[in-house]
Design a protein around this motif. Structure first.
Motif, short mmCIF file in Angstrom:
data_model
loop_
_atom_site.label_atom_id
_atom_site.label_comp_id
_atom_site.label_asym_id
_atom_site.label_seq_id
_atom_site.Cartn_x
_atom_site.Cartn_y
_atom_site.Cartn_z
N ILE A 187 13.54 47.16 43.53
CA ILE A 187 14.19 45.94 43.67
C ILE A 187 14.17 45.55 43.00
CG2 ILE A 187 13.11 44.32 45.34
CD1 ILE A 187 15.32 46.56 46.81
N GLY A 188 14.52 44.16 42.48
CA GLY A 188 14.89 43.20 41.40
C GLY A 188 15.73 44.02 40.13
N ILE A 217 4.07 54.04 47.16
CA ILE A 217 5.29 54.57 45.65
C ILE A 217 6.65 52.64 46.33
CG2 ILE A 217 7.61 55.80 45.72
CD1 ILE A 217 6.10 57.89 46.44
N GLY A 218 6.86 52.89 47.11
CA GLY A 218 7.48 51.55 47.51
C GLY A 218 7.00 50.39 46.99
N LEU A 219 6.23 50.00 47.25
CA LEU A 219 5.39 48.35 46.34
C LEU A 219 5.32 48.37 45.60
CD1 LEU A 219 1.79 47.50 49.14
CD2 LEU A 219 4.58 46.31 48.60
N LEU A 220 5.23 49.74 44.46
CA LEU A 220 4.78 49.59 43.11
C LEU A 220 5.81 49.68 42.79
CD1 LEU A 220 2.47 52.68 42.76
CD2 LEU A 220 1.82 50.02 41.74
N SER A 227 12.52 51.41 51.85
CA SER A 227 12.65 49.90 52.71
C SER A 227 11.25 49.36 52.60
CB SER A 227 12.28 50.60 53.99
OG SER A 227 13.11 51.44 54.76
N PHE A 228 9.87 50.17 52.31
CA PHE A 228 8.59 49.60 51.58
C PHE A 228 8.94 48.39 50.51
CE2 PHE A 228 6.59 53.28 53.47
CZ PHE A 228 6.24 52.31 55.05
N SER A 229 9.91 48.78 49.77
CA SER A 229 10.38 48.12 48.34
C SER A 229 10.90 46.86 48.27
CB SER A 229 11.37 48.78 47.38
OG SER A 229 12.15 49.91 47.61
N ILE A 230 10.62 46.68 49.40
CA ILE A 230 11.95 45.12 49.28
C ILE A 230 11.05 44.14 49.26
CG2 ILE A 230 12.37 45.18 51.79
CD1 ILE A 230 14.90 43.57 51.33
N ILE A 231 9.48 44.16 49.93
CA ILE A 231 8.25 43.79 50.17
C ILE A 231 8.28 42.85 49.41
CG2 ILE A 231 6.18 43.80 51.43
CD1 ILE A 231 6.56 46.45 53.19
#
Length: 294
Positions: A292-293, A209-212, A40-44
Motif C-alpha cells: 500500500i502506498g 505484517i500488514g501494518l508494517l 487486508s491489514f496493510s490498507i489500515i
C-alpha cells in the motif's frame, strides 16, 4: 544525511522485518491465506492517512483495462513472492527480485518507446550476472521457489511499467483500493481448500505484517516528498544487508563467499544504474512486491 534518506532506510528496514515475518509464518499456512490477511491489514495505515479522495470514486477510471491488468499482475506477483520467501533463502529472493529493473527497461523500450543509453544496458547485464552468481544455475540445484521468484520479477516489471503509464491520470484511491479489493477476493477463494483458522499468535503476526507493509509504504512516500528520488532509490539495496542478517539470525541461512560477491555486484551495478539516470526517477516502494502506498 538528508532526512528523506533516513526515512527511506527505515522504510526498507520495516519492509524487511515484514518479509521475515512472512517467511516465519509460511510453513503453517498457504501463501493465499497469508496474502489475504496481510493485504487486508496493510490498507489500515493508508485509510488512516487518506486525504482528498473519496472511496466511492474507486471505479472512475481513465485506463480501465490497464488498471485491471496492473491489479492482476500485482496480485499474482505478490503470491509468487510470498511462495519464494517461504521456500528459498531470504537473500536469494531479494537478489532475484533486483532483476526487475532489467525487465522494466526491456518493457519501457518495447512498449513505451523510451530511450536507454548503452551504459545502462551494460550495468543491467552486469547486475544480472551478479544474480547468476548468487543462485548459480547448473552448479547447484535450483528449487521451485527460484523459478517462481523470477516469474515474480517479470510480473513486477509489468506492474511497474503499467503504473508509470496510468499513474498521472488515475486516482490513488483507485490504484490502491481496486488492488486490495481484487486481492481479497482472489486470495479468499484460493485459500479455501487449505484454510487454517489462525491462532491468536498467528493473527497478531499477520496483523503485524500488514501494518508494517503499510507503514513502510507511507514512510517511503514521506521520504520522497523531502528528498530527490535519485537519492532515495539506491537505499532499496540496503535490503540485501537485512536479508543476510535476518537469514543468519533467524533461519540458519549463511550465503557463501561466491553468493556474497554476487550480491555486491548486484548492489554496485544497481547503484551505478540509478545514480547515472538523468531523468527523474519514479521509484516505487516495491518493484516486485505489492505495498500500500505504491
Amino acid at each position: 544525511m538528508p532526512v528523506g534518506v533516513i526515512l527511506a532506510f527505515l522504510a526498507y528496514a520495516v519492509f524487511s522485518v515484514s518479509d521475515a515475518l512472512i517467511k516465519a509464518t509460511g510453513p503453517s499456512m498457504s501463501v493465499f491465506e497469508i496474502a489475504f490477511f496481510t493485504t487486508s491489514f496493510s490498507i489500515i495505515p493508508a485509510m488512516l492517512t487518506k486525504r482528498g479522495e473519496r472511496w466511492r470514486d474507486i471505479y472512475k477510471l481513465h485506463h480501465p483495462y490497464l488498471v485491471h491488468l496492473r491489479c492482476t499482475t500485482a496480485i499474482l506477483g505478490t503470491a509468487c513472492v510470498m511462495f519464494a520467501f517461504t521456500h528459498i533463502p531470504f537473500a536469494d529472493v531479494y537478489a532475484i527480485g533486483f532483476t526487475t529493473p532489467l525487465f522494466v527497461t526491456l518493457l519501457s523500450v518495447l512498449l513505451l518507446r523510451e530511450f536507454v543509453a548503452v551504459h545502462r544496458w551494460v550495468l543491467l547485464f552486469i547486475s544480472f550476472l551478479g544474480v547468476v552468481l548468487v543462485i548459480r544455475p547448473g552448479l547447484r540445484e535450483l528449487e521451485l521457489g527460484h523459478y517462481v521468484m523470477m516469474i515474480a520479477a517479470v510480473l513486477g516489471a509489468v506492474t511497474t511499467t503499467v503504473l508509470r503509464h496510468v499513474a498521472p491520470r488515475e486516482r490513488k484511491v483507485s490504484l490502491v483500493g481496486l488492488q486490495v479489493l481484487y486481492s481479497g477476493i482472489f486470495n479468499a477463494i484460493l485459500m479455501v481448500p487449505t484454510f487454517v483458522i489462525p491462532s491468536l499468535e498467528q493473527l497478531v503476526i499477520l496483523l503485524g505484517i500488514g501494518l508494517l507493509g503499510g507503514i513502510g509504504g507511507l514512510l517511503l512516500i514521506q521520504a520522497s516528498k523531502q528528498t530527490p528520488a535519485n537519492l532515495i532509490a539506491p537505499v532499496q539495496y540496503s535490503q540485501l544487508i537485512w536479508a543476510i542478517l535476518f537469514g543468519a539470525m533467524f533461519f540458519g541461512e549463511y550465503p557463501d563467499w561466491i553468493a556474497i560477491v554476487g550480491m555486491l555486484i548486484v548492489v554496485g551495478a544497481g547503484l551505478m544504474n540509478v545514480l547515472s539516470e538523468k531523468r527523474p526517477i519514479r521509484w516505487k516502494p516495491r518493484v516486485f512486491f505489492f505495498r500500500i502506498g505504491e
